[in-house]
Write a protein that holds these residues in place. Sequence first.
Motif, PDB file in Angstrom:
ATOM      1  N   ASN A 371      -5.146   6.519   5.981  1.00 11.47           N
ATOM      2  CA  ASN A 371      -6.374   5.494   5.842  1.00 11.47           C
ATOM      3  C   ASN A 371      -6.843   5.513   4.337  1.00 11.47           C
ATOM      4  O   ASN A 371      -7.069   4.331   3.864  1.00 11.47           O
ATOM      5  CB  ASN A 371      -7.385   5.958   6.588  1.00 11.47           C
ATOM      6  CG  ASN A 371      -6.890   5.649   8.260  1.00 11.47           C
ATOM      7  OD1 ASN A 371      -6.366   4.606   8.479  1.00 11.47           O
ATOM      8  ND2 ASN A 371      -7.023   6.650   9.104  1.00 11.47           N
ATOM      9  N   TYR A 374      -4.412   3.408   2.313  1.00  7.41           N
ATOM     10  CA  TYR A 374      -4.348   2.026   2.746  1.00  7.41           C
ATOM     11  C   TYR A 374      -5.960   1.035   2.277  1.00  7.41           C
ATOM     12  O   TYR A 374      -5.797   0.011   2.035  1.00  7.41           O
ATOM     13  CB  TYR A 374      -4.306   1.676   4.222  1.00  7.41           C
ATOM     14  CG  TYR A 374      -3.968   0.469   4.637  1.00  7.41           C
ATOM     15  CD1 TYR A 374      -2.564  -0.001   4.636  1.00  7.41           C
ATOM     16  CD2 TYR A 374      -4.673  -0.447   5.085  1.00  7.41           C
ATOM     17  CE1 TYR A 374      -1.983  -1.309   4.858  1.00  7.41           C
ATOM     18  CE2 TYR A 374      -4.347  -1.775   5.497  1.00  7.41           C
ATOM     19  CZ  TYR A 374      -2.709  -2.079   5.489  1.00  7.41           C
ATOM     20  OH  TYR A 374      -2.787  -3.249   5.744  1.00  7.41           O
ATOM     21  N   ARG A 375      -6.834   1.930   2.310  1.00  7.49           N
ATOM     22  CA  ARG A 375      -8.160   1.425   1.950  1.00  7.49           C
ATOM     23  C   ARG A 375      -8.077   0.899   0.499  1.00  7.49           C
ATOM     24  O   ARG A 375      -8.999  -0.449   0.206  1.00  7.49           O
ATOM     25  CB  ARG A 375      -9.256   2.520   1.811  1.00  7.49           C
ATOM     26  CG  ARG A 375     -10.804   2.046   1.271  1.00  7.49           C
ATOM     27  CD  ARG A 375     -11.653   3.044   1.574  1.00  7.49           C
ATOM     28  NE  ARG A 375     -11.781   3.812   2.972  1.00  7.49           N
ATOM     29  CZ  ARG A 375     -12.617   2.890   3.663  1.00  7.49           C
ATOM     30  NH1 ARG A 375     -13.497   1.701   3.335  1.00  7.49           N
ATOM     31  NH2 ARG A 375     -12.856   3.467   4.893  1.00  7.49           N
ATOM     32  N   HIS A 376      -7.610   1.394  -0.565  1.00  5.96           N
ATOM     33  CA  HIS A 376      -7.198   0.589  -1.589  1.00  5.96           C
ATOM     34  C   HIS A 376      -6.986  -0.680  -1.574  1.00  5.96           C
ATOM     35  O   HIS A 376      -7.035  -1.655  -2.425  1.00  5.96           O
ATOM     36  CB  HIS A 376      -6.196   1.466  -2.577  1.00  5.96           C
ATOM     37  CG  HIS A 376      -6.861   2.760  -3.164  1.00  5.96           C
ATOM     38  ND1 HIS A 376      -7.768   3.200  -3.892  1.00  5.96           N
ATOM     39  CD2 HIS A 376      -6.304   4.186  -2.723  1.00  5.96           C
ATOM     40  CE1 HIS A 376      -8.009   4.443  -3.868  1.00  5.96           C
ATOM     41  NE2 HIS A 376      -7.047   5.140  -3.436  1.00  5.96           N
ATOM     42  N   ILE A 378      -6.955  -2.748   0.898  1.00  3.74           N
ATOM     43  CA  ILE A 378      -7.962  -3.617   1.509  1.00  3.74           C
ATOM     44  C   ILE A 378      -9.021  -3.981   0.362  1.00  3.74           C
ATOM     45  O   ILE A 378      -9.640  -5.144   0.415  1.00  3.74           O
ATOM     46  CB  ILE A 378      -8.992  -2.893   2.794  1.00  3.74           C
ATOM     47  CG1 ILE A 378      -7.786  -2.585   3.754  1.00  3.74           C
ATOM     48  CG2 ILE A 378     -10.003  -3.528   3.220  1.00  3.74           C
ATOM     49  CD1 ILE A 378      -8.281  -1.777   5.150  1.00  3.74           C
ATOM     50  N   GLU A 379      -9.639  -3.068  -0.334  1.00  5.68           N
ATOM     51  CA  GLU A 379     -10.674  -3.171  -1.086  1.00  5.68           C
ATOM     52  C   GLU A 379     -10.140  -4.069  -2.392  1.00  5.68           C
ATOM     53  O   GLU A 379     -10.817  -4.735  -3.143  1.00  5.68           O
ATOM     54  CB  GLU A 379     -11.245  -1.751  -1.911  1.00  5.68           C
ATOM     55  CG  GLU A 379     -11.955  -0.947  -0.682  1.00  5.68           C
ATOM     56  CD  GLU A 379     -12.458   0.357  -1.183  1.00  5.68           C
ATOM     57  OE1 GLU A 379     -11.951   0.656  -2.359  1.00  5.68           O
ATOM     58  OE2 GLU A 379     -13.220   1.047  -0.303  1.00  5.68           O
ATOM     59  N   ALA A 404      -8.526  -6.076   8.283  1.00  2.73           N
ATOM     60  CA  ALA A 404      -8.291  -4.719   8.354  1.00  2.73           C
ATOM     61  C   ALA A 404      -7.314  -4.321   9.634  1.00  2.73           C
ATOM     62  O   ALA A 404      -7.355  -5.213  10.570  1.00  2.73           O
ATOM     63  CB  ALA A 404      -9.381  -3.880   8.649  1.00  2.73           C
ATOM     64  N   TRP A 408      -9.434   0.169  12.367  1.00  3.45           N
ATOM     65  CA  TRP A 408     -10.115   0.482  11.199  1.00  3.45           C
ATOM     66  C   TRP A 408     -11.506   1.287  11.333  1.00  3.45           C
ATOM     67  O   TRP A 408     -12.010   1.967  10.641  1.00  3.45           O
ATOM     68  CB  TRP A 408      -9.943  -0.521  10.081  1.00  3.45           C
ATOM     69  CG  TRP A 408     -10.259  -0.271   8.833  1.00  3.45           C
ATOM     70  CD1 TRP A 408     -11.410  -0.461   8.086  1.00  3.45           C
ATOM     71  CD2 TRP A 408      -9.638   0.490   7.940  1.00  3.45           C
ATOM     72  NE1 TRP A 408     -11.304  -0.050   6.686  1.00  3.45           N
ATOM     73  CE2 TRP A 408     -10.254   0.564   6.778  1.00  3.45           C
ATOM     74  CE3 TRP A 408      -8.309   1.140   8.146  1.00  3.45           C
ATOM     75  CZ2 TRP A 408      -9.692   1.405   5.684  1.00  3.45           C
ATOM     76  CZ3 TRP A 408      -7.571   1.839   7.014  1.00  3.45           C
ATOM     77  CH2 TRP A 408      -8.483   1.913   5.916  1.00  3.45           C
ATOM     78  N   ASN A 414      -9.459   6.971  12.092  1.00  4.72           N
ATOM     79  CA  ASN A 414      -9.695   6.511  10.739  1.00  4.72           C
ATOM     80  C   ASN A 414     -10.217   7.528   9.892  1.00  4.72           C
ATOM     81  O   ASN A 414     -10.519   7.325   8.732  1.00  4.72           O
ATOM     82  CB  ASN A 414     -10.705   5.489  10.726  1.00  4.72           C
ATOM     83  CG  ASN A 414     -12.331   5.766  11.204  1.00  4.72           C
ATOM     84  OD1 ASN A 414     -12.516   7.024  11.335  1.00  4.72           O
ATOM     85  ND2 ASN A 414     -13.029   5.046  11.233  1.00  4.72           N
ATOM     86  N   PRO A 416     -10.042   9.826   6.704  1.00  7.23           N
ATOM     87  CA  PRO A 416      -9.212   9.613   5.367  1.00  7.23           C
ATOM     88  C   PRO A 416      -7.893   9.999   5.224  1.00  7.23           C
ATOM     89  O   PRO A 416      -6.808   9.459   4.840  1.00  7.23           O
ATOM     90  CB  PRO A 416     -10.141  10.005   4.114  1.00  7.23           C
ATOM     91  CG  PRO A 416     -11.462   9.894   5.019  1.00  7.23           C
ATOM     92  CD  PRO A 416     -11.521  10.427   6.400  1.00  7.23           C
TER      93      PRO A 416
END
Length: 589
Positions: A371, A374-376, A378-379, A404, A408, A414, A416
């Motif tokens: 997560n 993968y957040r990078h 999305i952001e 997302a 998520w 979720n 990290p």
Amino acid sequence: MLPLRLPRTYYLQRAVASYERAGDARAAAAVLANFGTPEAHAEAAQRYLALDDLAAAGESFLAADDPERALACFQQAKLPERALACLERLGDLAAQGALLLELGHYDAALPRLTQALSQCEAEAEQVRLRFHIAQALGLEAGEAHYRAALAQLEQLPLHHTSVASWLALAAWGEAVGRHDRIQEGYAEALRQLAALQDWPRWESNALRYQAAAEAMGNHRLAQLLKAELAALSDPVTHTLPADPVTPLLTSGQWALALAELQPRAQQGDPNALLLLAVLVEGAARGHSLPIAPPLTQRLEAARLLAEVGDPRLLDPVHGDAPLGAYWCSIEPGPFWYGAYLEADQQERAYLSLQRAVMPYPYRIGRYPVTNAEYRHFIEAGGYQEPRWWTAHGWDYLQHHKWRAPHFWQDAAWNQPNQPVVGVTWWEAMAYCTWLTHVGHQHGWLPQIVTLRLPTSLEWERAARSDDQRRYPWGDQPAEPEHANYQATGIGRTTPVGCFPAGQAPSGALDLAGNVMEWLSTPVHKRYQPEPLADVSAGERVLLSWSHYGDHATQLNCGARSRFNPYYRYHLRGFRILWCHTISLADSRT
């Protein structure tokens, strides 16, 4: 009507494919080597590597204008004259002179070493070059350089480069018969390597020192070095960094160790982060524990890392984890495969494994994508940028308005450092395409390299290595220590890397259990070597078949499941593969 004029590459590919069908891998490599383009030579080199022909691989790399990889081949094949040709292509005068010294060509070495010294500004390198020049000149003529090197040597700060300078003193001693300098050089080099905790390099040089001691007739010293080499395997003495928590870890006092490490980790103490990573996996960055922690303590250490920023995970700016070792290298060569779709076919499938050759090297992620990683994506606006998506994926995304993964916002999935789940095949592909762009942009990913989903064969090669093992860890029946599956009793995904006993020979973790992983192979061609570029919603693709709720029978390296690409279940994640994109030049006759 004008005659059809096909590109030369068409005939090349036909010839290569024909030899492959005939089982003549060497002839296929030779055809590529004779084609003449750098791209063809590069592919020929990979094929020669798969055949374990280092000499031919080196020549092909050299023809492909890749002298660094050619040098590695020639060095491993013990072909110093060809290695020298690579060093000349690279323009490395210092290395050329050192190699010529090893070959006994002192007259040829001297001008190269002298020129390298005149261009050198680094003090440690100057010391090393002066010792080499003194060796080339001989005891009397080289006295001035020897004295100058000695004067500089004592002033060098502790560093990996200073170690090489002390080893150069030992080499000078061996050349001129000065036993005192042999011992001084090796002893100080080993002391510095121990201080730097560079144990692999310490071991290799201790072996050289032991051989030198035997040659000097100093059998007592040789025995002492033998004992020290044996002690290197003592995990308590050598494998944990000096830290107040180390005695707690080596004695199995896990709760006390975690209580001590938590506040330090929250303050960003790098040693605390390293020790927590060691707790999770039993080993990290060359350090390991003498006693394996129980799963509850491994999970607690992983939870702490999730809070403060897990240093095992991929940093997209630098292309590796802060602790390193994110990528697991897979060498070309023969391997066994035997994928199947139904769990009850396991025994029959296992007994009918087939032999194939992986013609190219690649790297695979040590863990499934998490997560946090993968957040990078999305952001960075990944769900709003069509260039990262396949055509079918972008159409499906626009229709469903996803922004997302499906789970998520769900606390059960979720954390990290849990694997990201609830992603479609297209979302996994989009992440890979985006990360490829980021890697090219920041320079850690060569332009000829692509990040993508592994094919079924690539995944199985990483899981099984080159033998017929049933599971990534071997043939031992599955136990809860090996993987997160039904018998473990957790009932959901765990942070990545918490089951080190299930590690594959490649170094990859969580290949069995935890989550299924999307693959770039169509269900109707499950042994297809080429990766899928896109897939429609009506088609189905393969996934590795085992997750946190599966039975032990589904942990087999060849187990596969199959689904349409749009499913967003909490059972499915993915990991990434690093592979060269070799495309032959479209030259025409």
